[in-house]
Every structure is written in structure tokens, then in C-alpha cells.
Write an enzyme that holds these catalytic residues in place. Structure first.
Site, PDB file in Angstrom:
ATOM      1  N   HIS A 371       0.817  -1.214   0.000  1.00 12.95           N
ATOM      2  CA  HIS A 371       0.000   0.000   0.000  1.00 12.95           C
ATOM      3  C   HIS A 371       0.849   1.262   0.000  1.00 12.95           C
ATOM      4  CE1 HIS A 371      -3.895  -2.085   1.506  1.00 12.95           C
ATOM      5  NE2 HIS A 371      -3.625  -2.310   0.243  1.00 12.95           N
ATOM      6  N   ARG A 514      34.444   2.406 -23.093  1.00  9.64           N
ATOM      7  CA  ARG A 514      35.850   2.549 -22.738  1.00  9.64           C
ATOM      8  C   ARG A 514      36.165   1.456 -21.718  1.00  9.64           C
ATOM      9  NH1 ARG A 514      37.744   7.862 -19.675  1.00  9.64           N
ATOM     10  NH2 ARG A 514      36.657   6.943 -17.911  1.00  9.64           N
ATOM     11  N   ASP A 637      42.407  14.480 -18.807  1.00  8.43           N
ATOM     12  CA  ASP A 637      43.719  13.953 -18.449  1.00  8.43           C
ATOM     13  C   ASP A 637      44.813  14.572 -19.307  1.00  8.43           C
ATOM     14  OD1 ASP A 637      43.606  12.184 -16.207  1.00  8.43           O
ATOM     15  OD2 ASP A 637      42.284  10.922 -17.415  1.00  8.43           O
ATOM     16  N   CYS A 684      36.162  13.936 -25.670  1.00  4.78           N
ATOM     17  CA  CYS A 684      35.146  13.603 -24.657  1.00  4.78           C
ATOM     18  C   CYS A 684      35.476  14.151 -23.271  1.00  4.78           C
ATOM     19  CB  CYS A 684      34.937  12.095 -24.585  1.00  4.78           C
ATOM     20  SG  CYS A 684      36.428  11.152 -24.219  1.00  4.78           S
TER      21      CYS A 684
HETATM   22  C1  PEP Z   1      39.287  12.600 -19.924  1.00  3.30           C
HETATM   23  O1  PEP Z   1      40.311  12.318 -19.288  1.00  3.30           O
HETATM   24  O2  PEP Z   1      39.149  13.661 -20.564  1.00  3.30           O
HETATM   25  C2  PEP Z   1      38.155  11.663 -19.972  1.00  3.30           C
HETATM   26  C3  PEP Z   1      37.129  11.868 -20.749  1.00  3.30           C
HETATM   27  O3  PEP Z   1      38.182  10.617 -19.126  1.00  3.30           O
HETATM   28  P1  PEP Z   1      37.946  10.725 -17.545  1.00  3.30           P
HETATM   29  O4  PEP Z   1      37.453  12.101 -17.246  1.00  3.30           O
HETATM   30  O5  PEP Z   1      36.980   9.667 -17.227  1.00  3.30           O
HETATM   31  O6  PEP Z   1      39.326  10.455 -17.014  1.00  3.30           O
HETATM   32 MG    MG Z   2      40.749  10.332 -18.607  1.00  6.78          MG
END
Ligand code: PEP
Ligand code: MG
Length: 757
Positions: A371, A514, A637, A684
Site C-alpha cells: 500500500h 571505454r 587527463d 570527450c
Molecule cells: C578525460 O580524461 O578527458 C576523460 C574523458 O576521461 P575521464 O574524465 O573519465 O578520465
Molecule cells: Mg581520462
């Protein structure tokens, strides 16, 4: 020595007793079984009819974790505050207590679900270690037993042994155990997601008196309490958000009818005539009801019992504090979102909580037909039910993420996971409102250049953003997130399940998986390795994957299985040398051969790529590009290694700008090389999701950008209002004539061309 001590002979056999306890501590049975053995050994040794262990669960809360003699159903259900009742008093004062007539002590309170009202005498000692109370060890007897000093000393010795056990984190409910992030699976009972602080629902109320001299007074108390409960229910049920007709209204009206049931009131008045207090009479009728309905399987009758429990708790709360409303929610201190944690709940109990900050409900029991679930759905409150182990895993005050849409609750998620989740929630709200209109429009510049806008995904919850944002596909699926949110390493079938859900949600849109990017800023509990002095530069990511081929093999196997006939893109993170790429690739090749041998359905198309996020790879472009199907720049990175500036250190992150000449020159060289080798290129990292960053990238040739969901709408808006050739000219000029940051130049350009930034 008293007879009891001579009888159990602790003085003579103390070593034997301690050895038996130590044997239990060292054996390999489940924690609860060991705790239960200890209560039964101590109970027998003390010639007690009851022996119970209460364990500290947070700063001031105790939980009954094991008992010999009390009602077993009360284990993990009975919670009391420090200072509450005799046990709470022992904990609060950190002092032993021995009473031959416990019920006449002013602090006496009994918890109905324990069935302890028949025990007259009680001796309890705190379980302590280094001045800290870890719990309370209690024995009880039916007779008015006088516990001797020697017996209390014996109990204190047992408590010392128990303290070692609790302090070593061996047993359930122990404080060290509950600080790691944990993911628990459950059944989605009402959809939705939420984030908040755990608040334990604590419906049981202690009863102070059992026997009464004056039935007329007790009947009046019961009557008044019943009136208050009924009027409280009327108020709760008249809330505007419950007004619409629907299944929930039927549930609540039935609930109201039960509150007006005359037979129930008559039975309780009869119990008062037999000498009970009003609260003991309420408790008696609950016990009768449980006895009649407790074992029935019929879901309809089980829900009746839940209704009844809800009303009983209300009445007891009302009688305990006749000034109060008789609600069972308890006080919630903060003005922040909270998630209620309970074993089960009646339909109206949820209504006692302030809905402005109620972010969800998680139930150890509870199914979709409960419920409370029906009411929660009407109120749009996410509920996850049927979560075994919930109550013993959560600490009050923990951060929780309820993701009822994907059947999971995350306990104590790391800051990163909380941030991603909050970002996801924000994205949801933003995309809904502002960018709804753009959702189905192409991300095309004014001069007709198409830009692919893709989604970065980690949590299952992010998947909903594909449809909500109109993203072209998933440009980065971070496979480490399912690893981060759990204690163990997910096996092939668990991973397959996750990846399959990702591909299903994408429904034909491209997905780039990835492989595991563990280490550095992404801590995975299951790999408890020494991070080294420089975790970002240490043993992480593909370096771990190639050193533990089984890890990569299992992951690839799961991705291949999940893809069964669908196209997938796969990429390796943190590649520093082509040799490393080759090693990882050979693992993929072996898995593909194995799949062929087994006759598995292969992906319709498998494209293999590499991330470029370590600068060294930028000087191996011809070599890497001749090996891959695509390249994806991880600018987060790449930027940290390029400038030697820790991406997690606020003192340096803003000092080195990605939208600056040196970094963009590097990115432009990568883009030119990809064009020359005719290899698709994506970026990305975070810069793709900022309007100025995206403009700079588009101008130097990045036409596939992958970003968080919240950015898709704003970036699409920017793309649709700019002219690509003008931007290209601007970027060439800036990279030749400027040095350092160029954000202001891009902002000025945007202003001049009415581009929203
Ligand atoms: C990056 O390093 O730009 C990336 C997309 O991977 P993450 O941020 O997961 O390290
Ligand atoms: Mg990275």
C-alpha cells in the site's frame, strides 16, 4: 559466591568459557550466527532466561542485534536511543546496572515487539573499548533475581571479550564495517531517483506501564488517543497532492475505515477491563492480529496487516506522548533532502514525513503491491523495496542515492558518484525545461556543418538522458562506474547485464565503451593496491588491464556478449605507447577468436579506438592512427599531463586553461593528423561541454564532441547560432598571433555574432 555463580562455576571454569567464546570469534560462520552463539553461551552460563546484545549503530542509537530468549523478530528491528529505557541508560552512563524488579525502575521502558514484559529482573553491562561504548550486553530473568557483584563482574568479563569482537569489525552492526560505498539491488516499487541522507523510520514506541489500577482512566486515554489518531489521519488524507481519484485513494479510504473499526476498539477495551494499561491493550491486540495474519501469504491480507501495524504504531506514539500528533516520522533535524529507510511501512506512515525534502524510500521488505508503494507512486516519491540486508548495511546519516528506475540503492557513494548523480539530476531538470524545443533539431551550424553531440555516461540513470537530450549516441561509456559503486569485481554475467542495458537504452544509436579506467582519481574498492606517491602517474587504467589480462578479458567478453549482433565501439584509456595498445589489442583478438570458436553472435561491427590523453601518444600519431579505427581525446587527463597540473587540485586547475594557445595547438595537430589519416576523431573531456571550449574545438576541426547530458542543450544552441567558416578563420588567426588564454577573444566573437555563451 552465590548459587548461580557456583552453579555456572565461572570462577573455576573461566578459562574454558573464554576459550569457547574465542572459538566462536575465530570460526568462519556468518557474523549473525556467531553473535547468536555468543548470546546463547553467555545466557546459559549466567543461568539467564534472556541474553541480548545491543550494538551501537550511530552516535546515539542502539540496535538489538542478537537475543536468546526475546522475540527473534525484534532482532535488527528494535532501535533505541542512548538514555532511552534501561538499556539506553546503561549505554548513556557507561555503567553496569542490576535490578531485581526492573519494571519499577523509573527508566524502565519496554519495546512491545521484544516480548520482554514477562521478565522481572535485569542485569546489563556496557560493552566498551577505549572509553567508547560499542554496545550493551543484557541478561534477564522471570523471577526477581538478585544478581550478585560476582555475577556482574562475570558479565563484564564477557563484555570485554565481546568488545574485541565488535572493535575488530568481525560482527554485524559494527561501526568500522559501514564506511565503504555499497550498492544494494532491490525491486523498483515506485519509479524515480533521488539523493539524500538516510533517516531511519522508527515506528516502535517503548511502553512504560503494563498494568493499570483504574480501567476507566485507561479507557478514556485510549479513546482520546483514538480520536487524535483519527483526526490526524483525516488531515493527512486531505493533502492536496493526494486529492485526485486513483488506486491510492481506495487504499487510504480503507485505511481510514480500519481506524474507525468498532470491533478493534471493543477488543482493546476488553483487554483494559482485564487490568492492562491502554498501551498494553493496544499491544495485545497487535499481538493477536500478528498471530492470526502473520503467516498468511495472501497479499491482500498481508497489506491489511500492514495497515493495522501503521495504526497501532500511531496509537502507541499518541499514548506515549499525549501532547503530540501521534505521527511516527520522528524528528528530522536538517533542512536537507533525506531518504527514509525502513523494514516495511504502512500506507499513511509515509505521509507523516515532510514531502518538501523527502527524496525517496528504501524498504528491506515491501513489494510493488504494498500500500505504501501505491501511495508513493501517487506522490511521485521513488521507492525501492525488497532489499535484503538493507537495515544492517545502512548507518543513520549516511548519504544514499536511490535509483529505483534501475533497481538499486547506493550507500555512502563517493563524492564523485554523488557529483555525477547531482549533475545528472540537474541535467534532467534543465533539459526538460530549457532545451526541450531543441531536442529534435540538428546540431548544424548556420553554414550547414553538422556537429555530432554525444553523451558521456557512467550511471545507469544517465541513460535516460539519451532520449531526453536527443544526443546522437554515447561517445564515452565509463565502464569503471559499476566497479566503483560495489565492493567486489562484477563478474562476466553481471557486466554483460550492465552493458546490455546500455546498448538497449541506446536502441541503435552508437555506443563507445571505454575499458576499465581504474586508479588515479577513480578509486575502486576491489583493487586495494598501494596508489603510490603519484596516483595519477602510477599503476592505473590500461596499465592495470594489461598486467591483469583476466580483468580486460572478462570485460571484453562481457561487451562482446552484450553486443550480440549490434555494432559497438571499444576504446582503451590512458594509452601511452603503441606497444601498450598492441598488448591490449591482442587480448581483444583472442576473445574474438574464442567467440568465433564458440559460435557466439559477434557484434555487427566492432570498431577499435584509442583515447589520447597522455601527451606521449601525440608524438606517435602516425603509428597509433595506422592501428585504430578512431581516436578520442580525453582532454581532462591530457590537460593535466600537458600542464603537469593535478585535475583534482583546486589550487592549480584554474591556473592552466584548456582554451589557451599551447593546448589548442596540440589539439589542432591531433585533429590535422586524424584528417590526414582519415580517422574519425572525438573529444570527450569537460571542455567539450563548455560553450567557449566547444567553439574553440569546432574551429580547429573537432566535429564530434561527447559531454555530460546537461551540456547537450546549451552546446546545440551555440552550434546552431555560429558560422563555422568564420570560426575557423578566427581560430587560425588566434593560434598564430596570440599566446596564453584566448577565452576573451572567443567571447568577443560570440558577442559580435549573437552567439549565446
Ligand atoms: C578525460 O580524461 O578527458 C576523460 C574523458 O576521461 P575521464 O574524465 O573519465 O578520465
Ligand atoms: Mg581520462
Amino acid at each position: 559466591m552465590t548459587a548461580a555463580v557456583e552453579q555456572n562455576g565461572f570462577g573455576r571454569n573461566s578459562r574454558t568459557m573464554l576459550r569457547r567464546l574465542r572459538d566462536v570469534m575465530a570460526d568462519t560462520r556468518a557474523p549473525q550466527e556467531r553473535l547468536d552463539s555468543i548470546t546463547s553461551i553467555i545466557g546459559a552460563d549466567m543461568a539467564a532466561e534472556v541474553c541480548s546484545i545491543y550494538v551501537r549503530r550511530s552516535d546515539n542509537l542502539l540496535e538489538l542485534c542478537s537475543t536468546e530468549g526475546l522475540n527473534k523478530d525484534a532482532v535488527h528491528r528494535t532501535l533505541m536511543h542512548f538514555g532511552e529505557g534501561l538499556v539506553g541508560d546503561i549505554a548513556a552512563r557507561a555503567q553496569s546496572l542490576a535490578l531485581s524488579d526492573a519494571q519499577s525502575h523509573p527508566k524502565f521502558a519496554y519495546f512491545p515487539e521484544t516480548g520482554e514484559e514477562i521478565y522481572q529482573s535485569l542485569a546489563g553491562v556496557p560493552v566498551m573499548r577505549a572509553d567508547r561504548v560499542l554496545g550493551v550486553l543484557v541478561v534477564q530473568n522471570r523471577s526477581r533475581r538478585q544478581y550478585s557483584d560476582e555475577e556482574i563482574e562475570t558479565l563484564e568479563t564477557f563484555a570485554m571479550v565481546l568488545a574485541e569482537l565488535l572493535a575488530n569489525g568481525v560482527l554485524d552492526g559494527q561501526e568500522n564495517k559501514h564506511d565503504a560505498p555499497v550498492r544494494l539491488a532491490g525491486q523498483s516499487v515506485a519509479p524515480g531517483v533521488g539523493i539524500g541522507i538516510a533517516h531511519f523510520h522508527r515506528p516502535s514506541t517503548a511502553i512504560r506501564r503494563v498494568v493499570a489500577d483504574n480501567p476507566a482512566i485507561e479507557k478514556e486515554r485510549l479513546d482520546n488517543a483514538m480520536q487524535s489518531v483519527r483526526s490526524r489521519i483525516d488531515t493527512l488524507l486531505s493533502a492536496p497532492d493526494l486529492a485526485e481519484a486513483g488506486e491510492h485513494r481506495d487504499v487510504l479510504e480503507t485505511f481510514r475505515m480500519i481506524a474507525h473499526d468498532r470491533g478493534w476498539l471493543t477488543r482493546m477495551n476488553d483487554a483494559i477491563d482485564n487490568g492492562l494499561t491502554a498501551e498494553a491493550a493496544v499491544q495485545r491486540s497487535r499481538a493477536d492480529m500478528r498471530a492470526r495474519l502473520g503467516s498468511v501469504q495472501n497479499p491482500y491480507l498481508r497489506e491489511r496487516l500492514a495497515d493495522f501495524e501503521d495504526l497501532t504504531n500511531r496509537l502507541l506514539a499518541q499514548l506515549a506522548d499525549e501532547e503530540e500528533n501521534g505521527d511516527v516520522a520522528g524528528s528530522i533535524d536538517d533542512d536537507q533532502p533525506y531518504i527514509v529507510v525502513a523494514r516495511s511501512m504502512g500506507p499513511a506512515e509515509l505521509l507523516d514525513y515532510d514531502r518538501t525534502h523527502l527524496a525517496g524510500l528504501v524498504l528491506e521488505e515491501g513489494s510493488a503491491t504494498a500500500h505504501v508503494a501505491i501511495v508513493a507512486r501517487a506522490l511521485d516519491i521513488p521507492v525501492l523495496g525488497n532489499i535484503p540486508g538493507l537495515l544492517s548495511e545502512v548507518n543513520p546519516g549516511d548519504h544514499l542515492i536511490i535509483d529505483a528506475d534501475n533497481g538499486q540503492v547506493l550507500l555512502r557513494p563517493t563524492e564523485d558518484v554523488q557529483d555525477s548523480f547531482r549533475a545528472g539530476l540537474r541535467a534532467q531538470a534543465e533539459t526538460k525545461a530549457r532545451y526541450q524545443a531543441l531536442r529534435d533539431q540538428p546540431a548544424r551550424t548556420l553554414d550547414g556543418v553538422d556537429i555530432s553531440l554525444l553523451l558521456n555516461v557512467g550511471l545507469m540513470f544517465d541513460l535516460q538522458q539519451l532520449d531526453a537530450t536527443g544526443a546522437e549516441g554515447i561517445g564515452l561509456y565509463r565502464t569503471e562506474i559499476p566497479f566503483i559503486v560495489r565492493r567486489d569485481i562484477p563478474d562476466v554475467s553481471q557486466q554483460t547485464d550492465v552493458y546490455r542495458r546500455v546498448l538497449d537504452a541506446a536502441s541503435g544509436r552508437p555506443v563507445t565503451f571505454r575499458t576499465l579506467d581504474a586508479g588515479g582519481d577513480k578509486h575502486i574498492q576491489a583493487f586495494d593496491h598501494d596508489p603510490g606517491d603519484n596516483p595519477a602517474l602510477g599503476w592505473r587504467s590500461i596499465r592495470i588491464s594489461v598486467d591483469h589480462p583476466s580483468l580486460l578479458r572478462n570485460q571484453i567478453r562481457a561487451i562482446l556478449r552484450a553486443s550480440a549482433g549490434k555494432p559497438v565501439d571499444l576504446m582503451f584509456p590512458m594509452v601511452s605507447t603503441v606497444a601498450e595498445f598492441d598488448t591490449a589489442r591482442s587480448i581483444l583478438d583472442r576473445e574474438l577468436e574464442r567467440a568465433v570458436r564458440r559460435g557466439d553472435i559477434l557484434p555487427a561491427k566492432l570498431r577499435l579506438g584509442s583515447m589520447l590523453e597522455v601527451p606521449s601518444l601525440a608524438w606517435q600519431l602516425p603509428e597509433i592512427l595506422s592501428r585504430v579505427d578512431f581516436l578520442s581525446v580525453g582532454s581532462n587527463d591530457l590537460q593535466q599531463f600537458f600542464f603537469a597540473a593535478d585535475r583534482g587540485d583546486q589550487r592549480v586547475t584554474h591556473r592552466y586553461d584548456a582554451v589557451s594557445v599551447p593546448f589548442l595547438r596540440l589539439l589542432r595537430d591531433i585533429s590535422n593528423a586524424c584528417k590526414k589519416h582519415d580517422k574519425p576523431l572525438t573529444l570527450c573531456g569537460e571542455m567539450a561541454g563548455s560553450r567557449i571550449g566547444a567553439m574553440a574545438l569546432i574551429g580547429i576541426g573537432y566535429h564530434r564532441l561527447s559531454m555530460a547530458a546537461a551540456s547537450i542543450g546549451p552546446i546545440k544552441e551555440t552550434v546552431r547560432s555560429l558560422n563555422y567558416s568564420d570560426l575557423q578563420v578566427l581560430m587560425s588567426r588566434l593560434l598564430e598571433t596570440q599566446e596564453g588564454r584566448i577565452t576573451d577573444h572567443l567571447k568577443a566573437f560570440a558577442r559580435d555574432h549573437q552567439i549565446p555563451t
